[in-house]
Write an enzyme that holds these catalytic residues in place. Structure first.
Site, PDB file in Angstrom:
ATOM      1  N   GLU A 172       0.813  -1.226   0.000  1.00 44.48           N
ATOM      2  CA  GLU A 172       0.000   0.000   0.000  1.00 44.48           C
ATOM      3  C   GLU A 172       0.845   1.275   0.000  1.00 44.48           C
ATOM      4  O   GLU A 172       0.563   2.226   0.744  1.00 44.48           O
ATOM      5  CB  GLU A 172      -0.970  -0.026   1.196  1.00 44.48           C
ATOM      6  CG  GLU A 172      -1.971  -1.162   1.084  1.00 44.48           C
ATOM      7  CD  GLU A 172      -3.073  -1.140   2.134  1.00 44.48           C
ATOM      8  OE1 GLU A 172      -2.891  -0.531   3.187  1.00 44.48           O
ATOM      9  OE2 GLU A 172      -4.140  -1.747   1.876  1.00 44.48           O
ATOM     10  N   GLU A 370      -6.093  -8.333  -1.267  1.00 45.10           N
ATOM     11  CA  GLU A 370      -6.799  -8.117   0.010  1.00 45.10           C
ATOM     12  C   GLU A 370      -8.243  -7.752  -0.291  1.00 45.10           C
ATOM     13  O   GLU A 370      -8.508  -6.906  -1.137  1.00 45.10           O
ATOM     14  CB  GLU A 370      -6.158  -6.998   0.841  1.00 45.10           C
ATOM     15  CG  GLU A 370      -4.798  -7.331   1.397  1.00 45.10           C
ATOM     16  CD  GLU A 370      -4.268  -6.294   2.382  1.00 45.10           C
ATOM     17  OE1 GLU A 370      -5.088  -5.634   3.051  1.00 45.10           O
ATOM     18  OE2 GLU A 370      -3.041  -6.155   2.467  1.00 45.10           O
TER      19      GLU A 370
HETATM   20  C1  BGP Z   1      -4.626  -3.106   4.792  1.00 47.57           C
HETATM   21  C2  BGP Z   1      -3.310  -3.686   5.231  1.00 47.57           C
HETATM   22  C3  BGP Z   1      -3.400  -4.976   5.981  1.00 47.57           C
HETATM   23  C4  BGP Z   1      -4.688  -5.232   6.721  1.00 47.57           C
HETATM   24  C5  BGP Z   1      -5.924  -4.634   6.068  1.00 47.57           C
HETATM   25  C6  BGP Z   1      -7.188  -4.650   6.900  1.00 47.57           C
HETATM   26  O1  BGP Z   1      -4.544  -1.726   4.784  1.00 47.57           O
HETATM   27  O2  BGP Z   1      -2.472  -3.929   4.131  1.00 47.57           O
HETATM   28  O3  BGP Z   1      -2.226  -5.120   6.717  1.00 47.57           O
HETATM   29  O4  BGP Z   1      -4.585  -5.090   8.059  1.00 47.57           O
HETATM   30  O5  BGP Z   1      -5.702  -3.337   5.624  1.00 47.57           O
HETATM   31  O6  BGP Z   1      -7.220  -3.584   7.799  1.00 47.57           O
HETATM   32  P1  BGP Z   1      -7.533  -3.804   9.331  1.00 47.57           P
HETATM   33  O7  BGP Z   1      -6.525  -4.764   9.824  1.00 47.57           O
HETATM   34  O8  BGP Z   1      -7.378  -2.455   9.926  1.00 47.57           O
HETATM   35  O9  BGP Z   1      -8.913  -4.303   9.395  1.00 47.57           O
END
Ligand code: BGP
Length: 470
Positions: A172, A370
């Site tokens: 990201e 993701e």
């Molecule tokens: C993204 C990241 C992840 C992951 C995901 C979900 O931004 O790459 O590492 O954590 O978000 O977010 P969260 O864990 O805050 O629910």
């Protein structure tokens, strides 16, 4: 779907791997949080009472469970698994001495995946900056960190080239201009005249890291594919007022396309160049040879997609319930869509829109690395089951939209790797926000239990996305 479509799931080291004090691993930014929380707990015994994460030393303990985990992934039919390498497991101090135990650990994980016909998809940097580089060079702000990163990726490519054919550079990284202090340990006030040059310097250094990794990967592993990874924040205008449309296009350009335009052309956009120049920085004139080198062209774009946001002038439409990222984008509530119990807007059609936008604009294959529903609603019953129909519903709708993008709109999509396939710690700092098909009982030795969604996803994969259930 294409027969070679990769079905799988996704994780990162600092949220999933654990074993932070084992195998010669050095201290990362997240381990430093653990250590200072532990110190604080000596005088403040209340911290353990909070479920906000202050201890990243064990997380889901993949370090000790990887054989069992890979067997579970195989049972679900995974053909790909995304994980990241912890830089401090390879170079405990970020640079200098290589840790052979770390190399051995990842080789064994990758080999076990390959033996089970699961393709590792490996992120080189998922936010866990070595603390030593933060202490000595302000992390990504220091040129020395770039040199350290170069050595680190060279070692990764050389050591793991027989096992890993899909690589992602920095997780990201389109968010870095917005959050330049992250991974540096340097706080510069937004109002200070030093802020913009600082932010540009950090951003540029991460871009050198990206382009270097792409070029070296092509040089050292010619049959591998390497791509970037971006956070999507697809925005719609809140109304049809042209003012809202303008704000929305600026949002999408700034948060997504500025970065991808740079990565695909090797040059900051003409508008970015003027902004950089006006701030007194000269990053746009540097490292052009590396950025525009033919071997520095990435092979695919990967992204995270959880929700879409609305942008507009009407500030009283602000979405006060949206947590973390949606708040950061100053998102407004979409009056036509529902939200998850965690406050994130659910928008399956958005992923089809995004896939089309990215593919039309860059004509590079895409990989979804993701997606998913993170909620605190999962309950482990007395007979050790987890009934999660809400997750199945979310994923079913998103997979259907992806199929439409691929089968109807002709978007080239390499795979679908939803986030946190085995429960892991949330980046928002809450371990009870879960995404997985497999439940991890953090209070009982990280024991694993299959959720209802496990059996559902198995059928989806078996049928190559044809059987999504009702
Ligand atoms: C993204 C990241 C992840 C992951 C995901 C979900 O931004 O790459 O590492 O954590 O978000 O977010 P969260 O864990 O805050 O629910």
């Amino acid at each position: 779907m294409n027969r070679n479509f990769l079905w799988g799931g996704s994780t990162s080291a600092f949220q999933f791997e654990g074993g932070s004090n084992e195998g010669g691993k050095g201290i990362s930014f997240y381990d430093a949080i653990t250590l200072s929380s532990k110190k604080a707990s000596e005088s403040m015994e209340s911290w353990m009472g909070s479920n906000k994460v202050k201890d990243y030393s064990t997380t889901s303990d993949f370090y000790h469970h990887y054989k069992e985990d890979i067997a579970l992934l195989k049972e679900m039919g995974f053909s790909a698994f995304r994980m990241s390498i912890a830089w401090t497991r390879i170079f405990p101090d970020g640079d200098g001495r290589v840790n052979p135990e770390g190399i051995h650990f990842y080789k064994d994980v990758f080999k076990t995946l390959k033996d089970n016909n699961i393709e590792p998809v490996v992120t080189l940097y998922h936010w866990d900056m070595p603390q030593s580089l933060i202490d000595r060079y302000y992390g990504w702000y220091g040129k020395e960190t770039i040199e350290a990163f170069k050595k680190y990726v060279d070692v990764c490519f050389m050591e793991f080239k027989d096992y890993v054919k899909y690589w992602l550079t920095l997780n990201e990284n389109n968010l870095t201009p917005m959050l330049p202090s992250f991974g540096t340990g340097k706080k510069v006030s937004k109002d200070s005249p030093e802020y913009l040059p600082f932010a540009y310097e950090v951003y540029h250094n991460t871009n050198i890291a990206h382009f270097y990794a792409v070029k070296r990967c092509h040089e050292l592993i010619p049959d591998a594919k390497i791509g970037c990874m971006i956070a999507s924040s697809l925005a719609y205008p809140l109304t049809s007022a042209p003012e809202d449309v303008l704000l929305t296009r600026n949002h999408n350009q700034k948060l997504t396309y500025d970065y991808l335009d740079l990565l695909t052309t090797g040059r900051y956009t003409p508008k970015n160049c003027i902004e950089i120049e006006n701030s007194g920085s000269d990053i746009h004139k540097r490292d052009v040879d590396l950025f525009t080198h033919p071997l520095s062209k990435m092979d695919f774009i990967s992204f995270s997609y959880y929700y879409s946001v609305c942008v507009g002038e009407e500030q009283n439409a602000a979405d006060e319930n949206a947590q973390t990222m949606q708040m950061m984008y100053m998102a407004l509530k979409n009056p036509r869509l529902k939200q998850s119990s965690f406050g994130w807007t659910i928008d399956p059609l958005g992923i089809r829109i995004l896939l089309n936008d990215l593919y039309d604009r860059y004509q590079l294959p895409l990989m979804i690395v993701e997606n998913g529903l993170g909620v605190k609603d999962d309950v482990l019953t007395e007979d050790k089951q987890v009934h999660d129909p809400y997750r199945v519903e979310y994923l079913r709708q998103h997979i259907a939209a992806i199929k439409d993008a691929v089968d109807t709109d002709h978007v080239e999509c390499l795979g679908y790797l939803p986030w946190g396939c085995i429960d892991l710690y949330s980046a928002s700092g809450d371990r009870e926000k879960r995404y997985g098909f497999i439940y991890v009982d953090y209070d009982d030795n990280c024991k694993r239990y299959k959720k209802d969604s496990f059996y559902w996803y198995k059928k989806v994969i078996e049928s190559n996305g044809e059987e999504l259930g009702d």
